[in-house]
Design a protein around this motif. Structure first.
Motif, PDB file in Angstrom:
ATOM      1  N   ALA A   1      36.110 -32.182   4.254  1.00 43.09           N
ATOM      2  CA  ALA A   1      34.792 -31.602   4.518  1.00 43.09           C
ATOM      3  C   ALA A   1      34.135 -32.272   5.719  1.00 43.09           C
ATOM      4  O   ALA A   1      33.444 -31.616   6.515  1.00 43.09           O
ATOM      5  CB  ALA A   1      33.900 -31.729   3.288  1.00 43.09           C
TER       6      ALA A   1
ATOM      7  N   GLY B   1      35.818 -30.941   8.749  1.00 38.86           N
ATOM      8  CA  GLY B   1      35.348 -29.582   8.980  1.00 38.86           C
ATOM      9  C   GLY B   1      33.993 -29.555   9.661  1.00 38.86           C
ATOM     10  O   GLY B   1      33.743 -28.717  10.536  1.00 38.86           O
ATOM     11  N   LYS B   2      33.112 -30.477   9.265  1.00 36.31           N
ATOM     12  CA  LYS B   2      31.791 -30.557   9.897  1.00 36.31           C
ATOM     13  C   LYS B   2      31.924 -30.856  11.379  1.00 36.31           C
ATOM     14  O   LYS B   2      31.299 -30.195  12.225  1.00 36.31           O
ATOM     15  CB  LYS B   2      30.960 -31.647   9.214  1.00 36.31           C
ATOM     16  CG  LYS B   2      29.607 -31.894   9.851  1.00 36.31           C
ATOM     17  CD  LYS B   2      28.959 -33.163   9.317  1.00 36.31           C
ATOM     18  CE  LYS B   2      29.651 -34.422   9.856  1.00 36.31           C
ATOM     19  NZ  LYS B   2      28.920 -35.651   9.486  1.00 36.31           N
TER      20      LYS B   2
ATOM     21  N   SER C   1      36.872 -27.439   5.863  1.00 35.78           N
ATOM     22  CA  SER C   1      35.990 -27.901   4.778  1.00 35.78           C
ATOM     23  C   SER C   1      36.342 -27.221   3.464  1.00 35.78           C
ATOM     24  O   SER C   1      36.331 -27.852   2.404  1.00 35.78           O
ATOM     25  CB  SER C   1      34.528 -27.618   5.133  1.00 35.78           C
ATOM     26  OG  SER C   1      34.096 -28.401   6.226  1.00 35.78           O
TER      27      SER C   1
ATOM     28  N   ASP D   1      38.990 -28.775   1.343  1.00 31.06           N
ATOM     29  CA  ASP D   1      38.706 -30.058   0.703  1.00 31.06           C
ATOM     30  C   ASP D   1      38.951 -29.941  -0.801  1.00 31.06           C
ATOM     31  O   ASP D   1      38.537 -28.985  -1.451  1.00 31.06           O
ATOM     32  CB  ASP D   1      37.249 -30.459   0.960  1.00 31.06           C
ATOM     33  CG  ASP D   1      36.983 -31.910   0.602  1.00 31.06           C
ATOM     34  OD1 ASP D   1      37.179 -32.275  -0.565  1.00 31.06           O
ATOM     35  OD2 ASP D   1      36.576 -32.673   1.501  1.00 31.06           O
TER      36      ASP D   1
END
Length: 682
Positions: free
Chosen positions: A492, A495-496, A659, A662
């Motif tokens: 995650a 992904g951010k 993300s 995850d």
């Protein structure tokens, strides 16, 4: 027989949806476990039945069954096979069936993969989802029946709108609907939580993956639609601020805010009321978009021109959904209390600021989109809101957002030091300013749009790299140790960073293209040379290709048609221009824009030719032949960094997928984990 089977399955799906809407919800209120457990199988059966109906309609289009009214009105025996398939949703009735299919799909996914959901929350969520399905299944069956037969079977159809006969239609609407309709899941979770009177970290953890999945699909859908308009409509732009474009952009803005606010609910048990409200408003804007497209109140290439009666039906659905959910929200919201406390300088406060900026930006787009409609309704006066309004009113909020993102991402939870964070980011800020200054110097002064946009993009990317450096602890553990630590970080987080980098790439492309684009419009004859940017276009002539000629004929093809359709016969006549793109004495590309004529629809279209690299696009449009019989109207553009706009969107979507992969999102909460303290009485 297959058509009747599809019609029967659709009708039966409505009955199952009614059962799913009523029985589990009543069971949850009474605490009857068996009734609550009925929600999951009902959702799966509903999805299966709608899937059968959609498959039957697809079969009718692929086999050119002109006994069906919508096949007759939207298909033709000469249409390429790909567009026979995509014609299934290239019309009002078929697209509504796709809408309902995706609605049932999300309910089925929650039923199949929500085993760890608390039974009461699951039952209520699937019941709310079924209520939405009941409304749209009834709308489809009673006002927009895709299985309506004609009394007499015609020999051929009227063909699909030529603008929609494009590979973009095969993938753009499904992705857009996955995003639009996918937000119904967040809405259902929100309404279920309000009915139950409980919003906690468990609820937020379940809302985030479904919202994220819808956000990813909506990101891809908006990007694909933008690129389709860019190359198919031939006007050279990538975003027109069309009301229907805005109708998909507004839910995207609020879904972005919802993703961030749900983090605060999960991590700090704060922003509960605001997060619930965002979930309601995001899907409400999706419903408003559905109304705009199908009510006939606007004219757009994206819109289905339908009678107002259908618009009234959708308006009724919209009113019940929005007024009902907001009324429930007003009743329950006062009892909700935030348990987490945070200081004005903290990660929580930064996310609140992020939400406010996105919400106000969405409000600006809402006013620009619906303001003219309200004005016309009130006093009959028609006004137009165009790009200048949005550029002045919307852009500043995006600049503020880009400036704040790197700082907010590095603030600590609960309490942080702004000075300490700025001190750690000083080199990123200095480097971004240097990059912007270098760009301004290279363009020899002039407008600041491109330097500012590129500097902001650099600030965002360098800020993410600074956070990566610190999270990896490279200064303490060395390069190898830092890489090992980064490899162990949650997906995650990766992904951010990827999504923020994608936003930076899109911002850079938008700024560069807007500031540096050059355009040439002229009448040209074969043999003429047209300067465009650092290149020259040599006009080699125009070739006429008749109806029925194979797509693979000649040296040119547009938008991947030769790859997708091989030697299928064309269902149009075309005038194909030939332009050699020259860099000095070197031919860079052979470009073949077209003027097409579809005889069944009696409609001409323009097909742009685009030579694209990471550095620029060269875009050529062939206009009409002039009265002298030799000259043609030619428009050409040089568009620096145009590809970065859509590349950035793809990177943003990839960040969302990272993300979504995850483990925390795949597994959800651990079975038996305490739900936390109730925030309102049952």
């Amino acid at each position: 027989m297959i058509v009747e089977l599809g019609h029967f399955a659709l009708t039966l799906a409505l009955a199952v949806a009614l059962f799913q809407a009523a029985v589990p919800l009543y069971g949850a209120g009474r605490g009857w476990v068996d009734w609550m457990r009925a929600a999951a199988p009902a959702a799966l059966v509903q999805f299966l039945l709608v899937g059968i109906a959609f498959a039957a309609l697809t079969h009718a289009f692929v086999t050119s069954d002109f006994s069906l009214r919508i096949v007759y009105e939207n298909s033709h025996s000469l249409k390429p096979a790909l567009y026979k398939f995509t014609g299934t949703w290239g019309n009002h009735e078929g697209s509504m069936l796709l809408w309902v299919l995706i609605l049932a799909l999300f309910g089925g996914l929650v039923a199949a993969f929500g085993r760890r959901l608390p039974l009461g929350l699951k039952a209520r969520t699937l019941s709310v989802q079924a209520m939405i399905a009941v409304a749209f299944l009834a709308f489809t069956i009673f006002t927009s029946n895709p299985f309506e037969r004609l009394p007499q079977i015609p020999l051929n159809g009227r063909d699909l709108n030529p603008l929609l006969q494009d590979i973009g239609l095969a993938i753009h609407p499904p992705f857009l609907y996955l995003g639009y309709v996918g937000l119904s899941m967040a809405f259902s979770f929100a309404v279920a939580a309000l009915i139950e009177g409980r919003v906690d970290a468990t609820w937020a953890r379940w809302v985030r993956p479904w919202t994220l999945a819808a956000w990813v699909a909506l990101t891809f859908g908006i990007a694909l639609g933008s690129y389709w308009a860019y190359y198919e409509l031939g006007w050279g732009g990538w975003w027109f601020w069309d009301p229907v474009e805005n109708a998909s952009f507004m839910p995207w803005l609020l879904a972005t805010a919802l993703l961030h606010s749900a983090i605060v609910v999960e991590k700090r048990s704060s922003l509960k009321v605001w997060t619930i409200l965002l979930a309601i408003l995001a899907f409400s804007l999706s419903l408003i978009g559905t109304f705009l497209v199908r009510s006939g109140v606007i004219t757009s290439v994206h819109a289905f021109a339908n009678d107002p009666d259908r618009g009234v039906f959708i308006l009724g659905i919209l009113g019940v959904a929005i007024i009902g959910s907001l009324t429930l929200f007003a009743i329950r919201a006062p009892a909700m209390r935030s348990e987490g406390v945070f200081q004005p300088v903290s990660r929580e406060a930064a996310l609140v600021f992020n939400n406010l900026v996105l919400a106000v930006a969405c409000a600006v787009v809402f006013v620009g989109t619906l303001g003219p409609l309200f004005r016309e309704f009130i006093d009959g006066e028609k006004i137009s809101v165009g790009a200048p309004f949005y550029e002045l009113a919307f852009t500043p909020f995006m600049v503020i957002l880009l400036l704040a993102l790197p700082v907010g991402a590095m603030l600590a939870w609960k309490r942080a030091s702004l000075g300490a964070v700025l001190a750690r980011l000083w080199w990123a800020g200095a480097a971004a300013l240097a990059i912007g200054g270098a760009v301004w110097a290279l363009q020899e002064g002039g407008a600041l749009l491109a330097p500012v946009g590129i500097a902001l993009a650099a600030w965002l990317i360098l800020g993410a790299l600074t956070e990566l450096w610190e999270r990896g602890g490279f200064a303490r553990t060395g390069f190898g140790g830092g890489l090992r630590r980064l490899a162990g970080l949650p997906r995650a987080d990766w992904g951010k960073w990827i999504a923020h980098a994608g936003l930076a790439l899109s911002a850079m492309g938008i700024a560069a293209l807007t500031a540096w684009e050059t355009e040439d419009i002229r009448l040209a004859k074969p043999g003429d040379r047209i300067p465009i940017g650092p290149y020259v276009l040599e006009f080699a002539g125009v070739e006429s290709l008749p109806l029925g000629a194979p797509f693979a004929i000649g040296q040119c093809g547009n938008e991947g048609e030769r790859a997708f359709k091989g030697t299928e016969a064309r269902n149009f006549r075309t005038e194909m221009g030939r332009f050699r793109l020259m860099d000095g004495d070197t031919q860079v590309a052979l470009m073949c824009p077209e003027k097409r004529d579809y005889p069944v629809q009696r409609m001409p279209t323009t097909e742009a030719a685009i030579d694209s690299t990471l550095a620029r696009d060269v875009y050529v449009v062939l206009g009409d032949r002039q009265t002298d019989g030799e000259s043609w109207a030619v428009r050409s553009y040089h568009k620096p960094l145009a590809a970065w706009i859509w590349l950035g969107c793809l990177v943003m979507g990839a960040g969302g997928l990272m993300s979504l992969s995850d483990r925390r999102f795949r597994v959800g909460t651990v079975a038996g984990r305490p739900r936390g303290k109730a925030v309102a009485a049952e």
